[in-house]
Design an enzyme around this catalytic site. Sequence first.
Site, short mmCIF file in Angstrom:
data_model
loop_
_atom_site.label_atom_id
_atom_site.label_comp_id
_atom_site.label_asym_id
_atom_site.label_seq_id
_atom_site.Cartn_x
_atom_site.Cartn_y
_atom_site.Cartn_z
N GLU A 33 0.83 -1.22 0.00
CA GLU A 33 0.00 0.00 0.00
C GLU A 33 0.86 1.26 0.00
OE1 GLU A 33 -2.13 -1.69 3.38
OE2 GLU A 33 -3.98 -1.32 2.28
N GLU A 93 -3.24 -9.66 3.78
CA GLU A 93 -4.05 -9.41 4.98
C GLU A 93 -5.11 -10.48 5.20
OE1 GLU A 93 -3.20 -7.19 2.73
OE2 GLU A 93 -2.54 -5.32 3.69
N1 3HC Z 1 4.90 -7.62 11.46
C1 3HC Z 1 5.64 -8.07 12.51
N2 3HC Z 1 6.57 -9.04 12.39
C2 3HC Z 1 6.76 -9.57 11.18
C3 3HC Z 1 6.02 -9.16 10.05
C4 3HC Z 1 5.06 -8.13 10.23
N3 3HC Z 1 4.34 -7.67 9.22
N4 3HC Z 1 6.43 -9.88 8.98
C5 3HC Z 1 7.38 -10.71 9.42
N5 3HC Z 1 7.58 -10.53 10.75
C6 3HC Z 1 8.57 -11.19 11.60
C7 3HC Z 1 8.28 -12.66 11.79
O1 3HC Z 1 7.39 -12.88 12.86
C8 3HC Z 1 9.65 -13.20 12.05
O2 3HC Z 1 9.95 -12.92 13.40
P1 3HC Z 1 10.92 -13.91 14.23
O3 3HC Z 1 12.22 -13.91 13.51
O4 3HC Z 1 10.94 -13.29 15.58
O5 3HC Z 1 10.23 -15.25 14.19
C9 3HC Z 1 10.56 -12.31 11.20
O6 3HC Z 1 9.80 -11.14 10.93
C10 3HC Z 1 10.98 -12.93 9.90
O7 3HC Z 1 9.81 -13.44 9.25
P2 3HC Z 1 9.87 -14.78 8.38
O8 3HC Z 1 10.51 -15.85 9.18
O9 3HC Z 1 8.50 -15.01 7.85
O10 3HC Z 1 10.90 -14.33 7.26
P3 3HC Z 1 10.93 -14.63 5.71
O11 3HC Z 1 12.13 -13.94 5.19
O12 3HC Z 1 10.75 -16.09 5.48
O13 3HC Z 1 9.63 -13.94 5.11
C11 3HC Z 1 8.06 -12.18 4.73
C12 3HC Z 1 9.50 -12.55 5.14
C13 3HC Z 1 7.83 -12.58 3.29
C14 3HC Z 1 7.91 -10.70 4.91
C15 3HC Z 1 7.10 -12.98 5.64
O14 3HC Z 1 7.42 -12.72 6.99
C16 3HC Z 1 5.66 -12.64 5.41
O15 3HC Z 1 5.04 -13.11 4.47
N6 3HC Z 1 5.10 -11.83 6.26
C17 3HC Z 1 3.67 -11.54 6.10
C18 3HC Z 1 3.52 -10.21 6.62
C19 3HC Z 1 2.11 -9.79 6.47
O16 3HC Z 1 1.15 -10.53 6.58
N7 3HC Z 1 2.01 -8.48 6.26
C20 3HC Z 1 0.74 -7.84 6.25
C21 3HC Z 1 0.51 -7.29 7.60
S1 3HC Z 1 -1.10 -6.67 7.76
C22 3HC Z 1 -1.01 -5.15 7.05
O17 3HC Z 1 -0.01 -4.77 6.50
C23 3HC Z 1 -2.24 -4.34 7.22
C24 3HC Z 1 -2.22 -3.14 6.32
O18 3HC Z 1 -3.09 -3.39 5.24
C25 3HC Z 1 -2.71 -1.93 7.06
#
Ligand code: 3HC
Length: 694
Positions: A102, A122
């Site tokens: 976004e 999300e």
């Molecule tokens: N917020 C907080 N912590 C996060 C995070 C986030 N958005 N994304 C990743 N982390 C943390 C994980 O919990 C993990 O923590 P840890 O080492 O303490 O266990 C660390 O970051 C590394 O994450 P991964 O092990 O998953 O690392 P990868 O390199 O394999 O993957 C990634 C990275 C592709 C960014 C993966 O973490 C991912 O797919 N994250 C999804 C994040 C997500 O869902 N984002 C949307 C959030 S909701 C949002 O943005 C609302 C908005 O519309 C207003």
Amino acid sequence: MVELELHGAVAVVALDNPPVNALSVAVRQGLADALGKAASDDTVKAIVLVGQGRCFCGGADIREFGKPRKAPFLSDVINTIEACEKPVVAAIHGTAIGGGCELALGCHYRIGDTSARFGQPEIKLGLLPGAGGSQRLPRLIGIGPALEIILSGDYLGAQEGKALGFFDAIVEGDPTQEAVRFAEGLLAAGKGPRPSRHMKIEKAGAEKIFAAARAKAAKRARGLIAPERCIAVVESALTLSVDEGLALERKYFDELVVSDQSKAQRHLFFAERQARKIPGVPADTPTRPVRKAAVIGCGTMGRGIAMSLANGGIPVTVLDRDRETLDAGLSAIRDTYAGSVSRGSLSQADMNSRLARIDGTADYADIGDTDLVIEAVFEDMALKKQVFATLDEVCKPGAILATNTSTLDVDEIAAATARPGDVIGTHFFSPANVMKLMENVRGKKTAPEVIATVMKLTKDIGKVGALVGVCDGFVGNRMLYAYTRQANFLLEEGALPHEVDKAIYDFGLPMGPFAMGDLAGLDVGYAVRQHRRKTSPSNERYSPIADRIVEMGRHGQKTGAGWYRYEDGSRKAIPDPAIEKLIAGVSGELGIPRRKISSQEILERCLYPLINEGAKILTEGIAIRASDIDVIWVHGYGFPRGRGGPMFHADLIGPDRVYKAMCEFHEQHGDMLRPAPLLEDLAKSGKKFADYAS
Ligand code: 3HC
Ligand code: NAI
């Protein structure tokens, strides 16, 4: 957290919040400050937004959800970027997802390097894009693709993004430098800001697109509220102004973020990552390279495991008893891939490259130099010991020797080798090429390095893993047994298979225990029960119904009849009066009066003993933490994501409620339903499974 650097007339604003540049309050503040400075500096003519470290931005900081919102809000920061009078370019490497996507949509231009991926995940957290994605993405790339991205939560790559118009350019070199050059190019060409909100939304064909999306969501996301909200908010972009659409998006987001479903899915997000952390196996434990693998046995599971490895890029040799069996297995693998190609879920090129990674042999000498062997022969201890003794002879030192056993003692299997430290369980679920879970089983002597390697491999091949200890059925099947056992007793007491199955289905599992039995084949469980009754006879209550059904030649769907009957070529389970008569007959023989059993009672009688077994498993240290059990049940057994897994579900409704019901069951049915001591402790102390550390 956010740095500002000048490159001539271009200001580079860099997010710096490892590991994924999540948009915590400090980052949002830093962004607002840096952008404010760049906007008011007359020497700055354009702005580039980048992420430091492994990616552009992983989105909002999920840990902040459920806590009071703190300004500056992400949507306001993004609106400010969009309104900036100087062109703003997002330079994307790695992921730009959720709020990160976004943020990029708020910029006026986007360039990516070849590693760039974007998406709105999300929905996987029970949410919707909450900072403008629902309004800007459809304007930028069209309603159809935007809806697909928002509803699937999947990430798209650089080239797909370019084709859709998300990226203006894909670059080879350093994205920051390239973005500065791109921004200079804009200035030279006299191009200014290009806000997504001003793009015209294409309405043609929209009605069909939304109808199709609703039909798909009803099928794939049964019981979840976020998908319908996602569809509704994107649909609003057709009729509302951008600001009205953003307000609706905010309203829905605020409703969803406090819902139990979103809490459950956020719990799972962290649970999956927590499960990779093993006490006694620190993150810096060395791992062994897995460049080549072998699978022993090319039956149902061996084929799926071989495909999982090949799909994850690992060349694999499959070994079976003889060439004929092997060829049948390899041909089944080809057919499975071909089926995916004909359904459009796999490209022919990908099928070819995956198949090229799989070869077969009937000679153990051919697998001597593999780094990992996964055994998936018949579930027979003598045979498994023989296979492991052979592996010990032929495999190179340091090779990891894994077993896919679903019930047998991994320590006993390991003892058939002179290298028990290299032996581990890798319990895949059927169909192994589809199901995400690997329940990895640590033996008493399994080396930390072997555990670390297998947990890493699990992630590398796109699976979700949890490490468990040795016991009968490990975590998943042991709990499953506690649940199906009660389902069988409920039949004796008055329920019918379709009533039990409906209660479980309505709760959200893909099917109830009887439909599942028919699908998996009833003969397998029958053989296990007969073996157990011979080897460890017991006076415990035992329901004879399932055995009698198998003895009638009804082995489930494959024989056209089991707990249900099936019409030719159909998988539709039809309740069968013959089975109802058999069940009523057994109740009569056992002298159990039949009564009407409500779906609530069915649910509690099946689920609470399952949770109770989970409590025992925790106390015994077979699972490391309650959230690992949730990961196992969601990814291995289809426990509904929106309920977060059985232990999270127990925490949500209250361990005291589960305990109270178990006490009543115990009183009515005796020792088999005695509440676990841990459940009693939690109920009395007001604590939760999440608080428990073994
Ligand atoms: N917020 C907080 N912590 C996060 C995070 C986030 N958005 N994304 C990743 N982390 C943390 C994980 O919990 C993990 O923590 P840890 O080492 O303490 O266990 C660390 O970051 C590394 O994450 P991964 O092990 O998953 O690392 P990868 O390199 O394999 O993957 C990634 C990275 C592709 C960014 C993966 O973490 C991912 O797919 N994250 C999804 C994040 C997500 O869902 N984002 C949307 C959030 S909701 C949002 O943005 C609302 C908005 O519309 C207003
Ligand atoms: P299967 O009967 O479909 O396949 C077993 C294969 O092993 C056959 O192809 C057979 O020819 C081969 N085999 C037997 N002896 C052999 C030997 N000495 N050397 C080489 N190959 C040999 O069995 P399935 O269902 O694939 O099960 C395999 C293992 O996976 C078992 O331990 C089972 O408990 C476990 N498992 C099964 C699941 C399922 O749903 N089927 C789920 C999870 C685990």
